[in-house]
Scaffold this motif. Sequence first.
Motif, PDB file in Angstrom:
ATOM      1  N   GLU A 181       0.839  -1.201   0.000  1.00  0.00           N
ATOM      2  CA  GLU A 181       0.000   0.000   0.000  1.00  0.00           C
ATOM      3  C   GLU A 181       0.878   1.257   0.000  1.00  0.00           C
ATOM      4  OE1 GLU A 181      -1.214   1.278   4.446  1.00  0.00           O
ATOM      5  OE2 GLU A 181      -2.055  -0.666   3.852  1.00  0.00           O
ATOM      6  N   VAL A 182       2.140   1.112   0.378  1.00  0.00           N
ATOM      7  CA  VAL A 182       3.104   2.215   0.268  1.00  0.00           C
ATOM      8  C   VAL A 182       3.633   2.212  -1.162  1.00  0.00           C
ATOM      9  CG1 VAL A 182       5.274   3.173   1.113  1.00  0.00           C
ATOM     10  CG2 VAL A 182       3.707   2.019   2.705  1.00  0.00           C
ATOM     11  N   PRO A 183       3.392   3.260  -1.948  1.00  0.00           N
ATOM     12  CA  PRO A 183       3.715   3.239  -3.378  1.00  0.00           C
ATOM     13  C   PRO A 183       5.151   2.865  -3.705  1.00  0.00           C
ATOM     14  CG  PRO A 183       2.320   5.116  -2.885  1.00  0.00           C
ATOM     15  CD  PRO A 183       2.664   4.488  -1.577  1.00  0.00           C
ATOM     16  N   LEU A 184       6.133   3.371  -2.953  1.00  0.00           N
ATOM     17  CA  LEU A 184       7.522   3.063  -3.265  1.00  0.00           C
ATOM     18  C   LEU A 184       7.811   1.581  -3.068  1.00  0.00           C
ATOM     19  CD1 LEU A 184      10.330   3.942  -4.135  1.00  0.00           C
ATOM     20  CD2 LEU A 184      10.830   4.537  -1.750  1.00  0.00           C
ATOM     21  N   VAL A 185       7.231   0.978  -2.044  1.00  0.00           N
ATOM     22  CA  VAL A 185       7.419  -0.457  -1.834  1.00  0.00           C
ATOM     23  C   VAL A 185       6.824  -1.231  -3.003  1.00  0.00           C
ATOM     24  CG1 VAL A 185       6.923  -2.427  -0.338  1.00  0.00           C
ATOM     25  CG2 VAL A 185       7.447  -0.192   0.676  1.00  0.00           C
ATOM     26  N   ALA A 186       5.642  -0.846  -3.437  1.00  0.00           N
ATOM     27  CA  ALA A 186       4.998  -1.520  -4.568  1.00  0.00           C
ATOM     28  C   ALA A 186       5.864  -1.428  -5.821  1.00  0.00           C
ATOM     29  CB  ALA A 186       3.626  -0.904  -4.825  1.00  0.00           C
ATOM     30  N   GLU A 187       6.478  -0.259  -6.041  1.00  0.00           N
ATOM     31  CA  GLU A 187       7.355  -0.068  -7.205  1.00  0.00           C
ATOM     32  C   GLU A 187       8.561  -1.000  -7.128  1.00  0.00           C
ATOM     33  OE1 GLU A 187      10.427   3.382  -8.701  1.00  0.00           O
ATOM     34  OE2 GLU A 187       8.551   4.023  -7.767  1.00  0.00           O
ATOM     35  N   ILE A 188       9.172  -1.108  -5.943  1.00  0.00           N
ATOM     36  CA  ILE A 188      10.353  -1.959  -5.786  1.00  0.00           C
ATOM     37  C   ILE A 188       9.978  -3.430  -5.916  1.00  0.00           C
ATOM     38  CG2 ILE A 188      12.133  -2.684  -4.135  1.00  0.00           C
ATOM     39  CD1 ILE A 188      12.169   0.213  -3.112  1.00  0.00           C
ATOM     40  N   VAL A 189       8.812  -3.811  -5.411  1.00  0.00           N
ATOM     41  CA  VAL A 189       8.341  -5.189  -5.560  1.00  0.00           C
ATOM     42  C   VAL A 189       8.232  -5.550  -7.039  1.00  0.00           C
ATOM     43  CG1 VAL A 189       6.329  -6.699  -5.279  1.00  0.00           C
ATOM     44  CG2 VAL A 189       7.202  -5.388  -3.320  1.00  0.00           C
ATOM     45  N   ARG A 190       7.679  -4.651  -7.838  1.00  0.00           N
ATOM     46  CA  ARG A 190       7.573  -4.912  -9.292  1.00  0.00           C
ATOM     47  C   ARG A 190       8.958  -5.070  -9.912  1.00  0.00           C
ATOM     48  NH1 ARG A 190       3.365  -1.044  -8.786  1.00  0.00           N
ATOM     49  NH2 ARG A 190       4.746   0.650  -9.442  1.00  0.00           N
ATOM     50  N   GLU A 191       9.908  -4.225  -9.492  1.00  0.00           N
ATOM     51  CA  GLU A 191      11.273  -4.310 -10.014  1.00  0.00           C
ATOM     52  C   GLU A 191      11.886  -5.683  -9.733  1.00  0.00           C
ATOM     53  OE1 GLU A 191      13.809  -1.351  -8.373  1.00  0.00           O
ATOM     54  OE2 GLU A 191      12.766   0.336  -9.308  1.00  0.00           O
ATOM     55  N   VAL A 192      11.745  -6.140  -8.508  1.00  0.00           N
ATOM     56  CA  VAL A 192      12.360  -7.410  -8.111  1.00  0.00           C
ATOM     57  C   VAL A 192      11.707  -8.568  -8.854  1.00  0.00           C
ATOM     58  CG1 VAL A 192      12.737  -9.002  -6.177  1.00  0.00           C
ATOM     59  CG2 VAL A 192      13.095  -6.535  -5.862  1.00  0.00           C
ATOM     60  N   ARG A 193      10.400  -8.529  -8.983  1.00  0.00           N
ATOM     61  CA  ARG A 193       9.710  -9.604  -9.710  1.00  0.00           C
ATOM     62  C   ARG A 193      10.078  -9.597 -11.181  1.00  0.00           C
ATOM     63  NH1 ARG A 193       4.095  -8.918  -6.304  1.00  0.00           N
ATOM     64  NH2 ARG A 193       4.602 -10.485  -4.705  1.00  0.00           N
ATOM     65  N   ASP A 194      10.226  -8.405 -11.763  1.00  0.00           N
ATOM     66  CA  ASP A 194      10.629  -8.317 -13.174  1.00  0.00           C
ATOM     67  C   ASP A 194      12.049  -8.841 -13.364  1.00  0.00           C
ATOM     68  OD1 ASP A 194       8.208  -7.226 -13.828  1.00  0.00           O
ATOM     69  OD2 ASP A 194       8.927  -5.145 -13.914  1.00  0.00           O
ATOM     70  N   THR A 195      12.911  -8.615 -12.373  1.00  0.00           N
ATOM     71  CA  THR A 195      14.316  -9.009 -12.487  1.00  0.00           C
ATOM     72  C   THR A 195      14.525 -10.487 -12.216  1.00  0.00           C
ATOM     73  OG1 THR A 195      15.015  -6.797 -11.787  1.00  0.00           O
ATOM     74  CG2 THR A 195      16.660  -8.561 -11.645  1.00  0.00           C
ATOM     75  N   TYR A 196      13.881 -11.009 -11.165  1.00  0.00           N
ATOM     76  CA  TYR A 196      14.180 -12.364 -10.710  1.00  0.00           C
ATOM     77  C   TYR A 196      13.036 -13.356 -10.878  1.00  0.00           C
ATOM     78  CZ  TYR A 196      18.212 -10.180  -8.474  1.00  0.00           C
ATOM     79  OH  TYR A 196      19.370  -9.492  -8.244  1.00  0.00           O
ATOM     80  N   GLY A 197      11.848 -12.884 -11.228  1.00  0.00           N
ATOM     81  CA  GLY A 197      10.719 -13.803 -11.302  1.00  0.00           C
ATOM     82  C   GLY A 197      10.349 -14.284  -9.909  1.00  0.00           C
ATOM     83  N   ASP A 198      10.185 -15.590  -9.771  1.00  0.00           N
ATOM     84  CA  ASP A 198       9.809 -16.166  -8.473  1.00  0.00           C
ATOM     85  C   ASP A 198      11.058 -16.444  -7.647  1.00  0.00           C
ATOM     86  OD1 ASP A 198       7.099 -16.103  -8.982  1.00  0.00           O
ATOM     87  OD2 ASP A 198       7.118 -18.073  -9.958  1.00  0.00           O
ATOM     88  N   LEU A 199      11.185 -15.745  -6.529  1.00  0.00           N
ATOM     89  CA  LEU A 199      12.255 -16.001  -5.561  1.00  0.00           C
ATOM     90  C   LEU A 199      11.639 -16.625  -4.316  1.00  0.00           C
ATOM     91  CD1 LEU A 199      14.459 -12.761  -5.491  1.00  0.00           C
ATOM     92  CD2 LEU A 199      15.196 -15.027  -6.227  1.00  0.00           C
TER      93      LEU A 199
END
Length: 400
Positions: free
Chosen positions: A235-253
């Motif tokens: 719900e914190v926008p910056l966290v949501a942005e970083i979550v998308r970055e990590v998923r785009d970079t690594y897929g399922d961790l």
Amino acid sequence: MTSEFSLFKPQMQYAPYACLAETSRGRLYLEKETVTRSPFQRDRDRIIHSSAFRRLKHKTQVFVYHEGDYYRTRLTHSIEVSQIARSIARVLGLNEEITEALSLVHDFGHTPFGHAGEEALDDLMKPHRGFDHNAQSLRIVTRLERRYGGFDGLNLTWETLEGLAKHNGPLCRDDDMSHIHINFLEYNREHDLELHTYASLEAQVAAIADDIAYNNHDIADGLRAELFTMDEICEVPLVAEIVREVRDTYGDLDERRFDHEIIRRLINRMVNDILTESSSRLTQLRPESVKDVRQAGRRMIAFSGEMKQTDRELKVFLMRNMYRHYKVCRMTSKAKRVVRDLFALYMEEPECLPEKWQERLTDLDEQDRARHIADFIAGMTDRYALMEHRRLFDISMFEL
């Protein structure tokens, strides 16, 4: 957007507004300095070798010590603050030695059981001028540590004591000291810390590094304790942005790696933001000395407006989902009861204190007696406070 500081090469020389050991105002008690360490390195070493520093190992922030070995303690938190603060100081051309010292000493005054313990002790001390962990930190390093033959306390340099007292900003305006805690006032009469000015940039760096570490590592501990999920904190926008970055970079961790990637990137974003914003403020002010920094009239080390909003959003989320979580509240309630019980018993029956603490009660009035007992309780670790409570209140336990 990537900050220019992501690939920034640290400066190798001090900036003109850095806090320099060679221009230190010295120590309250005159001592001969050494050829192997600067005055600020000696401050850091005295802090590390103090009993107050060792006790941080068993003082917690949110979770009580027995709830798990993976949660942060005051000791691990202070080391993490030091790492973040030194990184910022290095890039800005500031003095890493005093930055490290301030990062390691800033939590000395905290009670057992984190903020719950402090709230309880402050309520109990209201008739006796209150309790404040920052003021208690100063009291510890200037009075309560008893290691040296020639003086009480650690006899730290003026600059380290100033930074410890004022790392969150000036304590007063001009000469109005009516609201300042008595611990600050007592020491200031002997050694004027200029409580109405801002502290050095190094102290400001330590303060904001504390904020970064506190927020992010509470997120990590809250996720580990399953008080909330990563989806919820999005719900914190910056966290949501970083979550998308990590998923785009690594897929399922796996969950642990995923959480760590989010936290480390969030810390990095905050550090880069501070470097950009602080450099801009310093460029506008153009300070030529640390004196100019103290008289600037505002903080020079700070978040941008956008990151400050993110910081507020994280604090609101943690307050709602972690600090007020029913599991944490139940432990908080118990912790407050332990502190209240111990304080009341020691005030009523001081003979229950250890002998060396009883000796120092001689000829003290009620206010000073209360402060003395607060010193004893504030110095306890979580573990010691719980054991002391058992010894004194569990009628089935008769061990000495």
